[in-house]
Design a protein around this motif. Structure first.
Motif, mmCIF file in Angstrom:
data_model
loop_
_atom_site.group_PDB
_atom_site.id
_atom_site.type_symbol
_atom_site.label_atom_id
_atom_site.label_comp_id
_atom_site.label_asym_id
_atom_site.label_seq_id
_atom_site.Cartn_x
_atom_site.Cartn_y
_atom_site.Cartn_z
ATOM 1 N N TRP A 29 0.720 -1.042 0.036
ATOM 2 C CA TRP A 29 -0.078 0.075 0.058
ATOM 3 C C TRP A 29 0.977 1.343 0.040
ATOM 4 O O TRP A 29 0.460 2.442 -0.598
ATOM 5 C CB TRP A 29 -0.999 -0.018 1.248
ATOM 6 C CG TRP A 29 -2.079 -1.048 0.864
ATOM 7 C CD1 TRP A 29 -2.610 -1.995 1.614
ATOM 8 C CD2 TRP A 29 -3.265 -0.549 0.249
ATOM 9 N NE1 TRP A 29 -3.842 -2.504 1.063
ATOM 10 C CE2 TRP A 29 -4.079 -1.588 0.140
ATOM 11 C CE3 TRP A 29 -3.465 0.205 -0.797
ATOM 12 C CZ2 TRP A 29 -5.303 -1.649 -0.702
ATOM 13 C CZ3 TRP A 29 -4.732 0.448 -1.513
ATOM 14 C CH2 TRP A 29 -5.723 -0.675 -1.371
ATOM 15 N N ASN A 30 1.994 1.347 0.631
ATOM 16 C CA ASN A 30 2.790 2.552 0.606
ATOM 17 C C ASN A 30 3.633 2.648 -0.673
ATOM 18 O O ASN A 30 3.477 3.717 -1.352
ATOM 19 C CB ASN A 30 3.986 2.215 1.568
ATOM 20 C CG ASN A 30 3.533 2.203 2.912
ATOM 21 O OD1 ASN A 30 2.681 2.869 3.295
ATOM 22 N ND2 ASN A 30 4.306 1.652 4.103
ATOM 23 N N THR A 31 3.702 1.500 -1.605
ATOM 24 C CA THR A 31 4.164 1.460 -2.615
ATOM 25 C C THR A 31 3.103 2.018 -3.663
ATOM 26 O O THR A 31 3.431 3.061 -4.483
ATOM 27 C CB THR A 31 4.855 0.155 -3.391
ATOM 28 O OG1 THR A 31 5.690 -0.256 -2.449
ATOM 29 C CG2 THR A 31 5.466 0.487 -4.791
ATOM 30 N N VAL A 32 2.047 1.955 -3.536
ATOM 31 C CA VAL A 32 0.755 2.153 -4.382
ATOM 32 C C VAL A 32 0.541 3.580 -4.215
ATOM 33 O O VAL A 32 0.327 4.534 -5.102
ATOM 34 C CB VAL A 32 -0.260 1.277 -4.178
ATOM 35 C CG1 VAL A 32 -1.578 2.031 -4.626
ATOM 36 C CG2 VAL A 32 -0.541 0.039 -4.648
ATOM 37 N N ALA A 33 0.541 4.082 -2.954
ATOM 38 C CA ALA A 33 0.331 5.524 -2.521
ATOM 39 C C ALA A 33 1.548 6.303 -3.152
ATOM 40 O O ALA A 33 1.103 7.449 -3.679
ATOM 41 C CB ALA A 33 0.301 5.476 -1.094
ATOM 42 N N ILE A 34 2.917 5.930 -3.029
ATOM 43 C CA ILE A 34 3.842 6.494 -3.719
ATOM 44 C C ILE A 34 3.577 6.669 -5.090
ATOM 45 O O ILE A 34 3.682 7.795 -5.595
ATOM 46 C CB ILE A 34 5.331 6.034 -3.249
ATOM 47 C CG1 ILE A 34 5.525 6.074 -1.811
ATOM 48 C CG2 ILE A 34 6.332 6.720 -4.037
ATOM 49 C CD1 ILE A 34 6.702 5.311 -1.385
ATOM 50 N N VAL A 35 3.430 5.848 -5.898
ATOM 51 C CA VAL A 35 3.217 5.837 -7.250
ATOM 52 C C VAL A 35 2.079 6.789 -7.471
ATOM 53 O O VAL A 35 2.057 7.678 -8.595
ATOM 54 C CB VAL A 35 2.853 4.196 -7.835
ATOM 55 C CG1 VAL A 35 2.342 4.416 -9.457
ATOM 56 C CG2 VAL A 35 3.979 3.444 -7.620
ATOM 57 N N ALA A 36 0.950 6.533 -6.867
ATOM 58 C CA ALA A 36 -0.157 7.616 -7.087
ATOM 59 C C ALA A 36 0.151 8.896 -6.960
ATOM 60 O O ALA A 36 -0.270 9.852 -7.615
ATOM 61 C CB ALA A 36 -1.178 7.160 -6.199
ATOM 62 N N LEU A 37 0.806 9.197 -5.740
ATOM 63 C CA LEU A 37 1.490 10.564 -5.615
ATOM 64 C C LEU A 37 2.358 11.241 -6.731
ATOM 65 O O LEU A 37 2.132 12.321 -6.972
ATOM 66 C CB LEU A 37 1.989 10.729 -4.129
ATOM 67 C CG LEU A 37 2.845 11.946 -3.771
ATOM 68 C CD1 LEU A 37 1.569 12.888 -3.560
ATOM 69 C CD2 LEU A 37 3.344 11.803 -2.670
ATOM 70 N N LEU A 38 3.400 10.166 -7.066
ATOM 71 C CA LEU A 38 4.001 10.644 -8.288
ATOM 72 C C LEU A 38 3.154 11.115 -9.583
ATOM 73 O O LEU A 38 3.286 12.093 -10.164
ATOM 74 C CB LEU A 38 5.222 9.583 -8.485
ATOM 75 C CG LEU A 38 6.252 9.517 -7.699
ATOM 76 C CD1 LEU A 38 7.104 8.262 -8.089
ATOM 77 C CD2 LEU A 38 7.072 10.622 -7.727
ATOM 78 N N VAL A 39 2.271 10.140 -9.846
ATOM 79 C CA VAL A 39 1.398 10.598 -11.015
ATOM 80 C C VAL A 39 0.608 11.939 -10.853
ATOM 81 O O VAL A 39 0.657 12.428 -11.623
ATOM 82 C CB VAL A 39 0.356 9.384 -11.115
ATOM 83 C CG1 VAL A 39 -0.671 9.627 -12.152
ATOM 84 C CG2 VAL A 39 1.001 8.074 -11.429
ATOM 85 N N VAL A 40 0.335 12.149 -9.737
ATOM 86 C CA VAL A 40 -0.528 13.386 -9.477
ATOM 87 C C VAL A 40 0.519 14.476 -9.353
ATOM 88 O O VAL A 40 0.223 15.291 -10.159
ATOM 89 C CB VAL A 40 -1.208 13.433 -7.962
ATOM 90 C CG1 VAL A 40 -1.652 14.727 -7.662
ATOM 91 C CG2 VAL A 40 -2.208 12.157 -7.911
ATOM 92 N N VAL A 41 1.758 14.365 -9.002
ATOM 93 C CA VAL A 41 2.583 15.469 -8.978
ATOM 94 C C VAL A 41 3.029 15.692 -10.478
ATOM 95 O O VAL A 41 3.340 16.887 -10.829
ATOM 96 C CB VAL A 41 3.824 14.941 -8.002
ATOM 97 C CG1 VAL A 41 4.813 16.101 -8.518
ATOM 98 C CG2 VAL A 41 3.572 15.166 -6.787
ATOM 99 N N ILE A 42 3.216 14.578 -11.254
ATOM 100 C CA ILE A 42 3.560 14.917 -12.735
ATOM 101 C C ILE A 42 2.249 15.579 -13.461
ATOM 102 O O ILE A 42 2.621 16.495 -14.136
ATOM 103 C CB ILE A 42 3.745 13.492 -13.391
ATOM 104 C CG1 ILE A 42 4.978 13.102 -12.777
ATOM 105 C CG2 ILE A 42 3.828 13.582 -14.865
ATOM 106 C CD1 ILE A 42 5.488 11.603 -13.313
ATOM 107 N N LEU A 43 1.163 15.159 -13.211
ATOM 108 C CA LEU A 43 -0.146 15.734 -13.972
ATOM 109 C C LEU A 43 -0.093 17.230 -13.494
ATOM 110 O O LEU A 43 -0.364 18.126 -14.168
ATOM 111 C CB LEU A 43 -1.212 15.089 -13.462
ATOM 112 C CG LEU A 43 -1.349 13.635 -13.947
ATOM 113 C CD1 LEU A 43 -2.790 12.904 -13.760
ATOM 114 C CD2 LEU A 43 -1.472 13.610 -15.663
#
Length: 351
Positions: free
Chosen positions: A24-38
């Motif tokens: 879940w930490n990994t999923v949260a980090i990936v989701a955060l990176l996607v949001v930051v990139i967008l």
């Protein structure tokens, strides 16, 4: 025996919980990176609109400076004449030329299918033309149109972007010192003089680019209108205006603007198409390599390969707005690198 059996099972449950928590930490980090990139991509488009507003403001102030030098009137009156006069000039041009341009656009839209059909027949007569026609098959043409549609997509739509850019330009024009002083206040006390120097140098470079670009667009429009009219090319005024506007996109704009003119000339004869292509190339050469460098002396010298790379990168990131603003943005980056990095290295070597 019973306590020993319970202990391994509890350790296994803890390991499972730890593993799930890591997932879940990994999923949260990936989701955060996607949001930051967008968010960064949208923010980058907004920054480009700010740059476009700054360029329009630079034009208004440059026009106002010219009026003030010639008349010695107050700054406020000169700026009012600059902004109001620019809109009046545009309105007058559209009033006098609008009817003729709209008629020529209607003629061009009516003759375009026949022009494309004739061009295909001419191209089919040569092996190279057959290869080009094969590439422009239905599947490839659909993909090409989809790419072009994506290229012209903007953050808020074309009209929305123009609306925002225009209002930003007006705000920057009415109180430029407010934003300039605000940027300088954010810097440390020891860097304020350097900040003023960098801002003044960027302003000078943008003025040089803007002067050269505007003069180039006007000269291309005039020269092509004369040349295409002499060759009796239909809708010469629209083709010249289209080429002048695409002058905003160095390198690629000139090539794209030549295609409709050559296609129309090809419907007359092959020799006419060759002559029209030469008119385009000679006009672009005169303006790009003789006139523009004389006007843009104050602008930083940009390597051609770096300019093309910047256009490709900006086009991929931000579409047509990125391509148009690639050169001034590259000039700003080059100035920042020169002032903040190169000069410090040179000072360190001299010491």
């Amino acid at each position: 025996m019973t306590p020993n059996n319970k202990q391994p099972s509890e350790n296994g449950k803890q390991q499972d919980l730890t593993y799930i928590q890591k997932v879940w930490n990994t999923v949260a980090i990936v989701a955060l990176l996607v949001v930051v990139i967008l968010i960064a991509r949208v923010a980058f488009n907004v920054l480009l609109m700010v740059l476009a507003g700054v360029l329009i403001s630079v034009y208004f102030h440059g026009f106002g400076d010219m009026i003030q030098r010639r008349t010695k009137w107050s700054r406020r009156i000169c700026m009012l004449i600059s902004v109001g006069g620019s809109f009046i000039i545009l309105a007058v041009l559209f009033w006098f030329m609008g009817t003729k341009i709209s008629n020529q656009i209607a003629v061009l839209s009516d003759s375009l299918p026949n022009t494309v059909r004739t061009a295909k027949l001419k191209m089919a007569e040569t092996p190279l033309g057959n290869k080009v026609l094969g590439y422009l098959s239905d599947d490839n043409s659909d993909q090409l149109f989809a790419t072009a549609k994506q290229f012209f997509n903007t953050s808020f739509g074309v009209l929305g972007d123009l609306y925002i850019i225009l209002f930003l330009a007006i705000f920057f024009t009415t109180s430029p010192n407010l934003y300039k002083d605000g940027i300088i206040k954010l810097m440390p006390a020891s860097k304020k003089e350097l900040g003023k120097c960098v801002i003044d140098r960027i302003s000078l470079a943008l003025k040089g680019w803007l002067k050269g670009m505007m003069l180039s667009m006007v000269l291309v429009f005039i020269l092509l209108t004369i040349g295409l009219s002499i060759m009796n090319i239909p809708v010469a005024l629209v083709l010249a205006l289209f080429t002048g506007l695409l002058k905003l996109i160095p390198n690629f704009g000139s090539l794209a603007a030549m295609i409709p003119g050559v296609l129309l000339a090809l419907t007359i004869s092959t020799n006419t198409a060759i002559i029209v292509a030469l008119i385009y190339m000679v006009t672009q050469t005169i303006v790009s390599y003789i006139v523009t460098p004389l006007i843009q002396k104050r602008m930083i010298d940009l390597p051609p390969a770096l300019t093309i790379l910047a256009q490709v990168l900006m086009g991929t990131l931000s579409g047509v707005l990125g391509v148009v603003l690639a050169v001034p943005l590259l000039a700003i980056v080059m100035i920042l690198v020169d002032e903040l990095y190169v000069k410090k290295i040179d000072q360190g070597l001299s010491e």
